[in-house]
Design an enzyme around this catalytic site. Structure first.
Site, short mmCIF file in Angstrom:
data_model
loop_
_atom_site.label_atom_id
_atom_site.label_comp_id
_atom_site.label_asym_id
_atom_site.label_seq_id
_atom_site.Cartn_x
_atom_site.Cartn_y
_atom_site.Cartn_z
N ALA A 87 0.81 -1.22 0.00
CA ALA A 87 0.00 0.00 0.00
C ALA A 87 0.84 1.27 0.00
O ALA A 87 0.35 2.35 0.31
CB ALA A 87 -0.93 -0.01 1.20
N ASP A 136 13.07 3.83 1.71
CA ASP A 136 12.22 3.01 2.58
C ASP A 136 13.06 2.27 3.61
O ASP A 136 12.75 2.29 4.82
CB ASP A 136 11.41 2.00 1.76
CG ASP A 136 10.56 2.67 0.69
OD1 ASP A 136 10.43 3.90 0.73
OD2 ASP A 136 10.04 1.95 -0.18
C1 GLA Z 1 8.87 3.39 -3.40
C2 GLA Z 1 10.36 3.11 -3.47
C3 GLA Z 1 11.17 4.27 -2.89
C4 GLA Z 1 10.75 5.61 -3.50
C5 GLA Z 1 9.24 5.76 -3.49
C6 GLA Z 1 8.77 6.98 -4.26
O1 GLA Z 1 8.45 3.45 -2.07
O2 GLA Z 1 10.67 1.93 -2.76
O3 GLA Z 1 12.55 4.02 -3.09
O4 GLA Z 1 11.29 5.77 -4.78
O5 GLA Z 1 8.58 4.63 -4.04
O6 GLA Z 1 9.16 8.15 -3.63
#
Ligand code: GLA
Length: 390
Positions: free
Chosen positions: A127, A176
């Site tokens: 999500a 992340d």
């Molecule tokens: C996902 C990717 C991140 C980032 C976001 C967009 O969560 O895992 O590395 O690029 O999308 O900001």
């Protein structure tokens, strides 16, 4: 029963002994900085209270056995003797994340211990709030502690990113996993994705973070994510003859972009404009937060959403509806899609006292159009991954 008790109990029931280690690794919300991490720009995430909890103990048969409570108690078993790369033809399964972590650790020359594991989480899956990074970081933290590998926080985040890039096949940035490892309670993480230096910015008091989940799911690895990333690389390649100093879109100033945008075809122009302006929004937003200007910060969140929608084209009508409904509610500072987009969640920053009002309006507006309710939950800026007991 909380998640920690659930994984401990389930571990005892399934494996007939007590776990040796309990680990918690959080998801994340990103308040500003959409799709800039892989362009080496700046992002501003916080770890969520919602997290993955894991209970584990060593075994001596060279086999990893994992039970996933969230997948109806499904189990995966793999031998550490035989860890091939992922078969990219098939869909990504929950067990690919721990398997990928073991594969990446072994390729990095680290010894991976055989373990029995039970894990569960309350980070909504797929999500845009980093359920996969939470799983990766939980397993990395576990193997690091159990094998006394001595990996530091940055190395853990990098290995998590490598799991996505090299095993899962998603060319994601480091945000992340970095947030899941480095976050701290009541702090936002301002991360420079080139230098990998970060600064913690206190989360403003009397302020709340709400997350509204559209319920729309897209398989991230099959999405447009990798396409966006290569469009950014293409834009850099076309701009570089005119701006020889640039390595990524992070290096392009707003002025240079204005003077050179005509070298790009329209589609790449939109993509680059989003990234370049978003980098500036993150830096400005961090300053506004430090000065306590939440209204100004919220305005940037709103611009970020509109840019993700119109220029980067990673939003969907469900997310647009949730964000624009939130913008109109008194006490809401700002709202934007969080994560990769194409589905998933909107993150909302509001006065603490406006939360109930917001949740009600979001439910009503969403039900009226989509005949179902969004899942709305409150989160707090929480600590990064930790061994909670060993
Ligand atoms: C996902 C990717 C991140 C980032 C976001 C967009 O969560 O895992 O590395 O690029 O999308 O900001």
């Amino acid at each position: 029963m909380n998640l920690r008790q659930r994984v401990e109990n389930e571990f005892r029931n399934r494996f007939g002994r007590s776990p040796e280690i309990i680990v918690r690794a959080p998801g994340r919300v990103n308040l500003l900085g959409a799709h800039v991490d892989y362009n080496e720009g700046w992002v501003l995430p916080a770890a969520t209270e919602q997290a993955v909890w894991l209970a584990a103990a060593a075994v001596d048969n060279g086999v990893v056995t994992i039970r996933a409570i969230d997948f109806d108690g499904a189990e995966a078993t793999f031998s550490l003797e035989d860890l091939p790369p992922r078969d990219n033809a098939g869909p990504v399964s929950w067990s690919d994340y721990p398997r990928g972590v073991a594969w990446v650790l072994r390729n990095a020359g680290c010894s991976v211990s055989a373990i029995d594991v039970v894990f569960a989480g309350d980070v909504p899956i797929g999500a845009g709030v980093s359920s996969s990074a939470a799983v990766e970081v939980a397993f990395l933290t576990t193997w690091n502690a159990m094998g006394r590998l001595g990996l530091n926080a940055l190395q853990l985040a990098q290995l998590g990113q490598q799991t996505e890039n090299q095993y899962i096949g998603l060319a994601s940035g480091i945000m992340d996993q970095f947030a899941s490892v480095h976050a701290a309670e009541n702090q936002l993480v301002l991360l420079d994705c080139r230098t990998l230096q970060h600064e913690l910015i206190p989360f403003p008091s009397q302020t709340a973070i709400l997350v509204a989940d559209s319920g729309v799911r897209r398989e991230l690895a099959n999405s447009e994510y990798n396409v966006r990333r290569s469009q950014c690389d293409e834009a850099v390649a076309l701009l570089r003859p005119h701006l020889p100093h640039i390595r990524t879109l992070r290096d392009v100033s707003l002025d240079d972009f204005e003077l050179n945008a005509h070298h790009l075809p329209m589609l790449l122009r939109r993509r680059a404009q989003h990234v370049i302006q978003e980098c500036n929004r993150v830096l400005n937003g961090a300053e506004l937060l430090k000065r306590g200007d939440l209204t100004g910060f919220g305005r940037l969140m709103r611009q970020s959403h509109m840019s993700s929608r119109d220029l980067y084209e990673v939003s969907i009508p469900e997310l647009d509806l949730l964000a624009s409904t939130a913008w109109e509610v008194e006490g809401c500072y700002g709202a934007r899609l969080t994560g990769a987009g194409f589905g998933g969640c909107v993150v909302i920053l509001s006065e603490a006292c406006a939360m109930d009002r917001l949740a009600e309006k979001l439910h009503d507006a969403y039900r009226a159009v989509h005949s179902r309710s969004p899942r709305i939950f409150h989160t707090r800026a929480a600590n990064g991954a930790r061994v909670m007991a060993s």
